[in-house]
Scaffold this active site. Structure first.
Site, short mmCIF file in Angstrom:
data_model
loop_
_atom_site.label_atom_id
_atom_site.label_comp_id
_atom_site.label_asym_id
_atom_site.label_seq_id
_atom_site.Cartn_x
_atom_site.Cartn_y
_atom_site.Cartn_z
N TYR A 39 0.85 -1.22 0.00
CA TYR A 39 0.00 0.00 0.00
C TYR A 39 0.87 1.26 0.00
O TYR A 39 0.51 2.29 -0.56
CB TYR A 39 -0.92 -0.02 1.21
N LYS A 42 -3.67 7.89 3.21
CA LYS A 42 -4.86 7.56 4.01
C LYS A 42 -4.71 8.05 5.46
O LYS A 42 -5.71 8.46 6.08
CB LYS A 42 -5.13 6.06 3.99
N1 LIG Z 1 -11.43 -1.26 -2.70
C1 LIG Z 1 -10.91 -1.37 -1.49
O1 LIG Z 1 -10.34 -2.42 -1.11
C2 LIG Z 1 -11.00 -0.20 -0.55
C3 LIG Z 1 -10.85 -0.44 0.83
C4 LIG Z 1 -10.91 0.64 1.72
C5 LIG Z 1 -11.13 1.93 1.20
N2 LIG Z 1 -11.27 2.12 -0.16
C6 LIG Z 1 -11.48 3.48 -0.65
O2 LIG Z 1 -12.76 3.57 -1.26
C7 LIG Z 1 -12.75 4.70 -2.13
C8 LIG Z 1 -13.39 4.32 -3.46
O3 LIG Z 1 -12.55 3.40 -4.16
P1 LIG Z 1 -13.08 2.08 -4.87
O4 LIG Z 1 -12.33 0.96 -4.25
O5 LIG Z 1 -14.55 2.06 -4.92
O6 LIG Z 1 -12.45 2.19 -6.32
P2 LIG Z 1 -12.96 2.93 -7.67
O7 LIG Z 1 -11.79 2.86 -8.61
O8 LIG Z 1 -14.24 2.37 -8.14
O9 LIG Z 1 -13.19 4.43 -7.20
C9 LIG Z 1 -12.15 5.39 -7.11
C10 LIG Z 1 -12.73 6.68 -7.65
O10 LIG Z 1 -11.83 7.79 -7.48
C11 LIG Z 1 -12.12 8.67 -8.53
N3 LIG Z 1 -11.06 9.66 -8.71
C12 LIG Z 1 -9.74 9.44 -8.89
N4 LIG Z 1 -9.11 10.62 -9.09
C13 LIG Z 1 -10.07 11.59 -9.01
C14 LIG Z 1 -10.04 13.01 -9.14
N5 LIG Z 1 -8.90 13.68 -9.39
N6 LIG Z 1 -11.21 13.70 -9.01
C15 LIG Z 1 -12.37 13.04 -8.77
N7 LIG Z 1 -12.46 11.70 -8.65
C16 LIG Z 1 -11.31 10.99 -8.78
C17 LIG Z 1 -12.27 7.76 -9.73
O11 LIG Z 1 -12.96 8.43 -10.77
C18 LIG Z 1 -13.04 6.61 -9.15
O12 LIG Z 1 -14.42 6.81 -9.36
C19 LIG Z 1 -11.29 5.16 -2.22
O13 LIG Z 1 -11.09 6.24 -1.31
C20 LIG Z 1 -10.54 3.94 -1.74
O14 LIG Z 1 -9.25 4.25 -1.22
C21 LIG Z 1 -11.23 1.08 -1.03
#
Ligand SMILES: NC(=O)c1ccc[n+]([C@@H]2O[C@H](COP(=O)([O-])OP(=O)(O)OC[C@H]3O[C@@H](n4cnc5c(N)ncnc54)[C@H](O)[C@@H]3O)[C@@H](O)[C@H]2O)c1
Length: 255
Positions: A154, A161
């Site tokens: 990570y 984060k």
């Molecule tokens: N997937 C996991 O395992 C996990 C676990 C814990 C937290 N998260 C967090 O959940 C959140 C959503 O991620 P996800 O896993 O659904 O993946 P995802 O790829 O579906 O979503 C990430 C989003 O970030 C957006 N993004 C990136 N750069 C951007 C910018 N400059 N302006 C506006 N939007 C932007 C993208 O368009 C995308 O829609 C993130 O913060 C991620 O860190 C994910």
């Protein structure tokens, strides 16, 4: 009455139907909310298409969370669809691959800065840009991956984060007097586009289902989306600056 009856929400981060934000938007609509989505650049068309797959087609406004112009225009763009917001979901994360996947020591500031800008500072930027539309009782909710630990692969996203979690606490301090809550959901690993872009993501999800007392399904975003919906609702009226873990219980276990 449904959990989010009559509420109007701005949901960022819908990229595909695997996005956590897609499931938040879907559940929110099922629970009575009206949803406006955001997207940016080349992803805009994709989000518009995915937005039509929700129970009720949702409009999409343009927001690159690193663009000062988009942030300045956000309130007016959202006003084309609603005169206020009861909730805002921050579901945005990005780091260049050069600062993940075991490249911690090799990470260069320019790429680290991008990760912190998009993934941490953006929570403050989104909150301030939305502020003209927020009222007492409004709720901001973001998604984190437990930043108390150094995880495999990570790397600088983990540092971003940590900054994100701290940003949420300072926002809770400064928006609390206006009756606005700021909380995070700390999710276990879920196979989304962002997750799969982390080189070696399998090392993060590996063993999670075995370590989780409740078990964990890396293909199921529903528990995470439900917690976001709960924090958007009126059922956490005195909770702010909080991080709710939705990880099957892994955060509470020793080795
Ligand atoms: N997937 C996991 O395992 C996990 C676990 C814990 C937290 N998260 C967090 O959940 C959140 C959503 O991620 P996800 O896993 O659904 O993946 P995802 O790829 O579906 O979503 C990430 C989003 O970030 C957006 N993004 C990136 N750069 C951007 C910018 N400059 N302006 C506006 N939007 C932007 C993208 O368009 C995308 O829609 C993130 O913060 C991620 O860190 C994910």
């Amino acid at each position: 009455m449904a959990l989010l009856e009559g509420k109007t929400l701005l949901v960022t981060g819908v990229l595909t139907d695997s996005s956590i934000a897609f499931h938040v938007a879907r559940l929110a609509q099922e629970q009575g909310a009206t949803v406006v989505l955001t997207s940016f650049g080349r992803q805009l068309r994709l989000t518009q298409a995915i937005g039509r797959r929700l129970p009720h087609a949702a409009p999409v406004v343009e927001l690159d969370v690193t663009s000062d112009d988009d942030l300045a225009a956000l309130a007016d763009r959202v006003r084309e669809h609603t005169d206020h917001l009861d909730g805002v979901v921050h579901s945005i994360g990005f780091a260049p691959q050069s600062v993940m996947g075991g490249n911690f020591l090799a990470g260069q500031w320019e790429d680290v800065a991008t990760a912190v800008h998009v993934s941490a500072y953006s929570l403050k930027a989104l909150a301030v840009a939305s502020q003209p539309l927020l009222t007492r009782g409004s709720s901001l909710v973001g998604l984190t991956f437990d930043a108390r630990y150094a995880w495999p692969v990570y790397d600088w996203m983990g540092v971003a984060k940590a900054a994100f979690e701290s940003t949420a606490r300072y926002l809770a301090r400064d928006l609390g007097p206006q009756g606005i809550r700021v909380n995070l959901v700390s999710a276990g690993p879920i196979r989304t586009t962002a997750a799969k872009s982390i080189p070696g993501f399998e090392a993060m999800e590996g063993g999670w289902p075995d370590r989780a007392p409740l078990g964990w399904d890396v293909k199921d975003p529903e528990p995470t989306a439900r917690a976001v919906a709960a924090l958007l609702s009126d059922w956490f009226p005195a909770t702010t600056g909080e991080i709710v873990h939705v990880d099957g219980g892994v955060h509470a276990m020793g080795l």
